[in-house]
Design a protein around this motif. Structure first.
Motif, short mmCIF file in Angstrom:
data_model
loop_
_atom_site.label_atom_id
_atom_site.label_comp_id
_atom_site.label_asym_id
_atom_site.label_seq_id
_atom_site.Cartn_x
_atom_site.Cartn_y
_atom_site.Cartn_z
N ALA A 171 36.86 -36.20 36.13
CA ALA A 171 36.40 -37.32 35.30
C ALA A 171 36.16 -36.78 33.90
CB ALA A 171 35.11 -37.89 35.87
N VAL A 172 36.86 -37.32 32.92
CA VAL A 172 36.77 -36.84 31.54
C VAL A 172 36.02 -37.89 30.71
CG1 VAL A 172 38.07 -35.98 29.55
CG2 VAL A 172 39.00 -35.69 31.87
N GLU A 173 34.83 -37.53 30.26
CA GLU A 173 34.03 -38.44 29.44
C GLU A 173 34.32 -38.16 27.97
OE1 GLU A 173 29.86 -38.83 30.46
OE2 GLU A 173 30.26 -37.95 32.41
N MET A 174 34.51 -39.24 27.19
CA MET A 174 34.94 -39.08 25.80
C MET A 174 34.22 -40.04 24.87
SD MET A 174 38.98 -39.06 26.55
CE MET A 174 39.30 -39.80 28.10
N PHE A 175 34.25 -39.68 23.59
CA PHE A 175 33.79 -40.58 22.54
C PHE A 175 35.00 -41.12 21.78
CE2 PHE A 175 30.28 -37.31 22.59
CZ PHE A 175 29.34 -38.14 23.17
N GLN A 176 34.96 -42.42 21.47
CA GLN A 176 35.92 -42.99 20.51
C GLN A 176 35.16 -43.08 19.19
OE1 GLN A 176 36.93 -47.05 21.36
NE2 GLN A 176 38.19 -47.29 19.53
N THR A 177 35.58 -42.28 18.20
CA THR A 177 34.84 -42.22 16.93
C THR A 177 35.13 -43.48 16.09
OG1 THR A 177 36.63 -41.14 15.72
CG2 THR A 177 35.09 -39.70 16.90
#
Length: 386
Positions: A254-260
């Motif tokens: 599971a890859v958690e990310m931010f959309q800037t």
């Protein structure tokens, strides 16, 4: 070919919590024999596995002896003895994800340095061996407030992460290795689950969006598909795939990310197991994440990852004013609502903000699912009897 079904084959799972319990639904579907190890005599998995053993997941001998009894070993929590996994692999046991993968992920400092080495986009950071080193860096004005503090080891469910707005915020934090991370102004927190089987077949799930509870630092809603533009979704899936290839993991990642603000994708952190952000898949996907994890670690063909229908998941966490024997208030009410399925994890005692279950709401119209999710959230309360 694969003699897992209705046979003597034994799958071992380290950790007996709700993730293991949901994985066991699918081992039951395929009639795969399961052994589970957990420290708690009341672990949620206990009711659904073939053999349950009570023991400490951080104890070398306990994990090695357990692993020797099974054919393939997996885990549903990262807090396990990695040296024991390495020992089992040296004896020829199949452990997925591998000890090498887990070593890179278990320590958040190592995980972040790994992203830097592999050219994976992530927020700027510095790792400190001790808390006082961070304090000294602040004296030298190497960090601007606010920034994010993370403990290198042992954090989960919003613990081990704090936003530091002023010097006083550091005082209650524990000693030990930590990292400071630049605070990213972001539009969205996203996640992508990547499945990779032993033979190297890779599939990604659609991008999900996480809406957070302002106080508890825990996810309040998970929405699939994320309400973002297609080009952002494609970028997020591509980044997740690159992360998966870099870790060479087997199973789920599971890859958690931010959309800037300017639509860049930055990786926050990963979990090498089924994940809260994939629970919607039990009702909404062609292949739910738990079945997919089993397919991956047993080197079976991966299933279809696309959704059949829009899904929103609500976490059921213990009410902040209640502790003790759990009671799910108004559960009958939410079950009258269209497309609503509750999942109760089997933890008998509730505490403030403890994860006790989740509810999935499915609907062809995602906006409608999100609206019903809010009603569910308003109605159901996880309280104590008394």
């Amino acid at each position: 070919m694969h003699n897992y079904f209705s046979s003597d084959f034994k799958l071992g799972i380290l950790g007996g919590g709700q993730l293991g319990k949901m994985m066991l639904y699918d081992t039951r579907k395929y009639d795969i024999q399961t052994y589970v190890l957990d420290a708690s005599p009341e672990a949620p998995c206990k009711i659904a596995c073939d053999v349950f053993e009570q023991g400490d997941l951080m104890d070398f001998d306990t994990v090695v002896n357990f692993g020797r009894k099974v054919d393939v070993l997996t885990f549903e929590i990262e807090l396990v003895n990695v040296d024991a996994l390495e020992q089992l692999e040296s004896e020829g046991k199949k452990v997925y994800p591998s000890s090498a993968t887990l070593r890179k992920i278990q320590d958040k400092g190592v995980q972040k340095q790994f992203y830097a080495e592999k050219g994976i986009p992530t927020a700027d950071f510095t790792v400190y061996a001790e808390k006082y080193e961070l304090t000294e860096a602040l004296v030298r004005k190497e960090w601007d407030y606010p920034f994010v503090w993370k403990s290198c080891t042992g954090g989960y469910d919003g613990k081990g992460v704090s936003v530091i707005r002023e010097e006083e915020d550091l005082i209650p934090l524990p000693e030990g290795a930590c990292l400071a991370e630049k605070m990213i102004p972001f539009k969205n927190e996203l996640a992508v689950i990547v499945a990779r089987n032993v033979s190297g077949e890779v599939k990604t799930y659609p991008v999900v969006e996480m809406e957070f509870h302002p106080e508890a630092n825990q996810v309040e809603y998970v929405i699939c598909p994320a309400r973002i533009e297609d080009h952002v979704a494609e970028k997020a899936r591509a980044v997740a795939k690159k992360v998966s290839e870099s870790f060479e993991h087997v199973g789920l990642l599971a890859v958690e990310m931010f959309q800037t603000e300017d639509d860049e994708i930055l990786v926050n952190e990963v979990a090498p197991r089924p994940h809260n952000s994939g629970h919607y898949s039990i009702e909404a996907s062609f292949t739910n994440q738990f079945e997919q994890h089993l397919r991956a670690i047993l080197d079976l063909p991966l299933g279809e990852t696309e959704s059949k229908v829009g899904g929103v998941m609500v976490n059921l966490v213990g009410d902040e004013n209640h502790e003790g024997q759990v009671h799910y208030q108004n559960i009958g009410k939410i079950m009258q609502m269209p497309g609503v399925t509750p999942h109760i994890y089997g933890k008998k005692q509730t505490r403030p903000f403890r994860k006790m279950g989740h509810v999935t709401i499915v609907n062809k119209d995602l906006g409608e699912a999100r609206r019903i999710a809010e009603e569910v959230k308003k109605e159901i309360k996880v309280i104590s009897r008394g």
